[in-house]
Design a protein around this motif. Structure first.
Motif, PDB file in Angstrom:
ATOM      1  N   GLU A  81       0.525  -1.334   0.253  1.00 21.21           N
ATOM      2  CA  GLU A  81       0.262  -0.086   0.352  1.00 21.21           C
ATOM      3  C   GLU A  81       0.890   1.168   0.364  1.00 21.21           C
ATOM      4  OE1 GLU A  81      -3.240   0.133  -0.138  1.00 21.21           O
ATOM      5  OE2 GLU A  81      -3.758  -1.539   0.180  1.00 21.21           O
ATOM      6  N   SER A 129      -0.899  -1.737  -4.879  1.00 20.71           N
ATOM      7  CA  SER A 129      -2.683   0.054  -4.746  1.00 20.71           C
ATOM      8  C   SER A 129      -1.657   1.061  -4.806  1.00 20.71           C
ATOM      9  CB  SER A 129      -2.610  -0.439  -3.567  1.00 20.71           C
ATOM     10  OG  SER A 129      -3.904  -0.317  -3.634  1.00 20.71           O
ATOM     11  N   TRP A 131      -2.722   5.608  -5.054  1.00 26.00           N
ATOM     12  CA  TRP A 131      -4.152   5.857  -6.060  1.00 26.00           C
ATOM     13  C   TRP A 131      -3.464   7.845  -7.377  1.00 26.00           C
ATOM     14  CZ3 TRP A 131      -1.798   9.848  -3.819  1.00 26.00           C
ATOM     15  CH2 TRP A 131      -1.362   9.861  -2.139  1.00 26.00           C
ATOM     16  N   SER A 167      -2.228  -1.716  -9.459  1.00 24.25           N
ATOM     17  CA  SER A 167      -3.690  -1.358  -9.093  1.00 24.25           C
ATOM     18  C   SER A 167      -4.012  -0.092  -8.485  1.00 24.25           C
ATOM     19  CB  SER A 167      -4.114  -2.912  -8.148  1.00 24.25           C
ATOM     20  OG  SER A 167      -4.118  -3.983  -7.989  1.00 24.25           O
ATOM     21  N   GLU A 169      -6.174   2.800  -6.910  1.00 22.62           N
ATOM     22  CA  GLU A 169      -7.660   2.532  -5.969  1.00 22.62           C
ATOM     23  C   GLU A 169      -8.422   4.020  -6.441  1.00 22.62           C
ATOM     24  OE1 GLU A 169      -8.082   3.076  -1.390  1.00 22.62           O
ATOM     25  OE2 GLU A 169      -6.266   2.503  -2.154  1.00 22.62           O
ATOM     26  N   GLU A 171     -10.596   6.415  -4.584  1.00 25.27           N
ATOM     27  CA  GLU A 171      -9.850   7.022  -3.406  1.00 25.27           C
ATOM     28  C   GLU A 171     -11.535   8.341  -3.127  1.00 25.27           C
ATOM     29  OE1 GLU A 171      -8.875   7.496   0.560  1.00 25.27           O
ATOM     30  OE2 GLU A 171      -7.849   6.029  -1.248  1.00 25.27           O
ATOM     31  N   TYR A 182     -12.337   4.769 -12.665  1.00 23.06           N
ATOM     32  CA  TYR A 182     -11.246   3.799 -12.677  1.00 23.06           C
ATOM     33  C   TYR A 182     -11.101   3.421 -14.148  1.00 23.06           C
ATOM     34  CZ  TYR A 182      -9.534  -0.929 -13.057  1.00 23.06           C
ATOM     35  OH  TYR A 182      -8.908  -2.071 -13.728  1.00 23.06           O
ATOM     36  N   ALA A 195      -8.079  -1.665  -7.560  1.00 23.77           N
ATOM     37  CA  ALA A 195      -7.578  -2.113  -5.666  1.00 23.77           C
ATOM     38  C   ALA A 195      -9.216  -0.930  -5.678  1.00 23.77           C
ATOM     39  CB  ALA A 195      -6.793  -1.023  -5.481  1.00 23.77           C
ATOM     40  N   LEU A 196     -10.015  -2.648  -5.070  1.00 22.62           N
ATOM     41  CA  LEU A 196     -11.800  -1.680  -4.506  1.00 22.62           C
ATOM     42  C   LEU A 196     -11.526  -1.695  -3.074  1.00 22.62           C
ATOM     43  CD1 LEU A 196     -14.374  -1.688  -5.972  1.00 22.62           C
ATOM     44  CD2 LEU A 196     -15.125  -3.979  -5.623  1.00 22.62           C
ATOM     45  N   ASP A 197     -11.908  -0.183  -2.487  1.00 19.00           N
ATOM     46  CA  ASP A 197     -12.070  -0.192  -1.264  1.00 19.00           C
ATOM     47  C   ASP A 197     -13.694  -0.347  -1.202  1.00 19.00           C
ATOM     48  OD1 ASP A 197     -12.732   1.256   0.974  1.00 19.00           O
ATOM     49  OD2 ASP A 197     -10.694   1.317   1.176  1.00 19.00           O
ATOM     50  N   HIS A 200     -15.147   3.084   0.426  1.00 18.00           N
ATOM     51  CA  HIS A 200     -15.184   4.300  -0.336  1.00 18.00           C
ATOM     52  C   HIS A 200     -15.891   4.309  -1.417  1.00 18.00           C
ATOM     53  CE1 HIS A 200     -10.433   4.636  -0.315  1.00 18.00           C
ATOM     54  NE2 HIS A 200     -11.311   4.837   0.945  1.00 18.00           N
TER      55      HIS A 200
END
Length: 293
Positions: A81, A129, A131, A167, A169, A171, A182, A195-197, A200
């Motif tokens: 991360e 990951s 952003w 990946s 993410e 955000e 994305y 990168a799937l949170d 979010h």
């Protein structure tokens, strides 16, 4: 590692969990890894930071080898991360990003991300990951997007050279905020995974988390899971927000997700010694209550 497996009708798919070290920032990295392993996690989401495997400290290669050895000893998989707050600039949180007005700043972020790819490669991790960042005041959105594309292409090329998955993410509040953002970026940089949170998605309210897991099954590089209230970007312990955790776990089972599902409790460092085992216990209990067929 592939993120989906062939259907197996005899037993439910077993999910693999990791804990993000940004929720253990008061612990030494070695101690945090030990706590994570002892709790029964399958991996760690390692947020590289000044106190947790600083990518700019001396003996980078030697420390990478040492980290890889420790992860093997603890039988932990790895996701890298990149959300350290003040690693690159002690005065501005998360800056510089891929959208920095300064070319030097953007290059600094790319250098950092490439070092993250190096750590992932040395430790045989699953993905890195990252952003997009927030456009600075006065920067036009089209200009910011052009800078993002330039940086994303550089990161993707470096990932390909190292045999590592990168990946992106989405955000809340950033240039790439939603999964649709994305998709726009992936259309230009096809190798970028998602990168799937899941939390979010509750903040942006663009999709239900379980539905997004199914929709993006083929693109997911890693998943973050935590509780969160709708419209509020605050990572919460399980049971304190609006996340339908069983529905997300069922969706991950249904797509036979084989990557690490990363628990992100970024506000819980003061009680990480409790939150690490409690979070996994909650997830395992939720899994046991899912239908078996």
């Amino acid at each position: 590692m592939p993120n989906s497996l062939p259907d197996c009708p005899t037993a439910p798919h077993q999910l693999r969990y990791a804990y993000n070290t940004n929720g253990a920032s008061n612990h030494r990295l070695g101690d945090a890894l030990t706590l994570i392993a002892e709790a029964g996690y399958d991996g760690v989401a390692l947020t590289l930071d000044h106190h947790h495997h600083d990518p700019f400290a001396p003996d980078f290669a030697g420390r990478n080898a040492q980290l890889a050895s420790q992860l093997r000893e603890l039988n932990l998989g790895l996701v890298i991360e990149t959300g350290a707050r003040y690693l690159l600039d002690p005065r501005q949180k998360h800056e510089p990003t891929l959208l920095a007005p300064s070319a030097t700043g953007r290059a600094r972020r790319v250098e950092f991300l490439i070092r993250c790819l190096d750590v992932c490669a040395a430790c045989e991790g699953e993905t890195v990951s990252f952003w997009a960042g927030v456009p600075q005041p006065g920067v036009e959105k089209n200009q910011a997007w052009d800078w993002l594309l330039e940086g994303a292409h550089q990161v993707a090329a470096a990932a390909h050279e190292r045999g590592v998955v990168a990946s992106l993410e989405p955000e809340p509040g950033m240039l790439v905020e939603t999964v649709d953002d994305y998709l726009r970026l992936q259309a230009a940089v096809p190798s970028l995974r998602l990168a799937l949170d899941t939390g979010h998605l509750l903040v942006t309210e663009e999709r239900e988390p379980a539905a997004a897991v199914r929709e993006f099954a083929a693109q997911i590089g890693t998943v973050a899971l935590e509780d969160m209230r709708r419209g509020v970007h605050e990572h919460l312990p399980f049971g304190e927000g609006d996340m339908d955790v069983p529905a997300v776990l069922q969706a991950l089972r249904d797509i036979r997700f084989a990557g690490l599902v990363c628990v992100e409790m970024s506000r819980e460092s003061p009680r990480a010694h409790l939150m690490i085992p409690q979070s996994l216990a909650y997830l395992r209990q939720a899994e046991r209550q899912l239908p078996t067929a």
